[in-house]
Design a protein around this motif. Sequence first.
Motif, PDB file in Angstrom:
ATOM      1  N   ASP A 111      27.149  83.664  50.044  1.00 24.39           N
ATOM      2  CA  ASP A 111      27.356  83.901  51.480  1.00 24.39           C
ATOM      3  C   ASP A 111      26.652  85.162  51.947  1.00 24.39           C
ATOM      4  O   ASP A 111      26.116  85.213  53.064  1.00 24.39           O
ATOM      5  N   ALA A 112      26.629  86.175  51.104  1.00 27.45           N
ATOM      6  CA  ALA A 112      26.039  87.454  51.506  1.00 27.45           C
ATOM      7  C   ALA A 112      24.517  87.452  51.387  1.00 27.45           C
ATOM      8  O   ALA A 112      23.823  88.116  52.162  1.00 27.45           O
ATOM      9  N   VAL A 113      23.996  86.697  50.421  1.00 29.74           N
ATOM     10  CA  VAL A 113      22.559  86.757  50.134  1.00 29.74           C
ATOM     11  C   VAL A 113      21.784  85.587  50.729  1.00 29.74           C
ATOM     12  O   VAL A 113      20.727  85.768  51.347  1.00 29.74           O
ATOM     13  N   VAL A 114      22.293  84.370  50.565  1.00 29.85           N
ATOM     14  CA  VAL A 114      21.543  83.181  50.962  1.00 29.85           C
ATOM     15  C   VAL A 114      21.805  82.786  52.410  1.00 29.85           C
ATOM     16  O   VAL A 114      20.865  82.428  53.147  1.00 29.85           O
ATOM     17  N   GLU A 115      23.048  82.837  52.830  1.00 32.84           N
ATOM     18  CA  GLU A 115      23.377  82.382  54.184  1.00 32.84           C
ATOM     19  C   GLU A 115      22.584  83.095  55.274  1.00 32.84           C
ATOM     20  O   GLU A 115      22.117  82.446  56.224  1.00 32.84           O
ATOM     21  N   PRO A 116      22.383  84.427  55.196  1.00 34.72           N
ATOM     22  CA  PRO A 116      21.567  85.082  56.233  1.00 34.72           C
ATOM     23  C   PRO A 116      20.134  84.548  56.287  1.00 34.72           C
ATOM     24  O   PRO A 116      19.531  84.469  57.365  1.00 34.72           O
ATOM     25  N   LEU A 117      19.596  84.176  55.134  1.00 34.65           N
ATOM     26  CA  LEU A 117      18.240  83.626  55.088  1.00 34.65           C
ATOM     27  C   LEU A 117      18.192  82.243  55.729  1.00 34.65           C
ATOM     28  O   LEU A 117      17.251  81.918  56.463  1.00 34.65           O
ATOM     29  N   LEU A 118      19.208  81.428  55.459  1.00 32.71           N
ATOM     30  CA  LEU A 118      19.262  80.094  56.057  1.00 32.71           C
ATOM     31  C   LEU A 118      19.420  80.187  57.569  1.00 32.71           C
ATOM     32  O   LEU A 118      18.800  79.417  58.317  1.00 32.71           O
TER      33      LEU A 118
END
Length: 292
Positions: A111-118
């Motif tokens: 949630d902290a690393v991938v979600e912002p990129l998506l």
Amino acid sequence: MTHALPDGQPDISGGDMLAAVVADLGRMITERRGPALSDEPDAVHQLRTSVRRMRNVLAAFDSCFEQEPAGKFAVVLAAYGGLLGECRDLEVRAADATVVLRDLAQGELYDAVVEPLLTAHDRAHAALVAWHLAGGAESLDALLVHWSADPPLTDRAARPATTIAARAVRRQVRRVLDRADRLGGDDVAEAEEAVHALRRAARRLRHTADAVEGVDGLDGAAAVGGLGQRIQGLLGDHRDAVLLADHVRSCAADVADRTSYDRVVGRAETLADEAMAGLDGALADLRRVVVP
């Protein structure tokens, strides 16, 4: 990538060759737009690659195209490529982050690393779609139609395709090796720019060799293009890993316990080092190449 060259291949001119290449690339750009706007898997990447190929053909064979119209075409292509690039880069970083988190069993960071990129990718793709809906592609489409039908060629393009193709490939090989000789500076910013310049040069070499594949007397072009692709791939993997490490560091900026984040950064840095470790061998192979 082999283009449909005109019949009578041994006798075709450079202009005949380039007209066929430009027409093929124009068709690809047009055909790949729909899937990209629908965000189908790998579609943005395919469209972006076609745009880059067209830009590199204009640059590699610049003496065969009229300067002013080619310059205007290149500017429009660059702007379009920028929109596609922002979307694609975020897509790649999200995929790379997902793989690393999975390999390290650090799913709690998703949630902290991938979600912002998506989320950023979705915004970038929405901007790409909005640009098309607002008529942004109209000038590009007009240029694609014109260049596909009647590319503005210079007198130099009347020379034999074999001569023009071999000279272009040799020039791009020299360009890559020249950029390689500039690696290794002490200044961090200059070193990063040198790597970036080498990656661009390798990509242009690859696209130039692909463009002339099938031209009579240039059997070695495919091998040269393969080396360009190999160098580009290594440097692309290095760049992706470095950007992933930077992203994870930024995600951990306000985190008290960064242990899990540091593990991910460490893995990304290892991937970056592994990519660069293969570069010297690829460059050595390119230095041994003799272009007909």
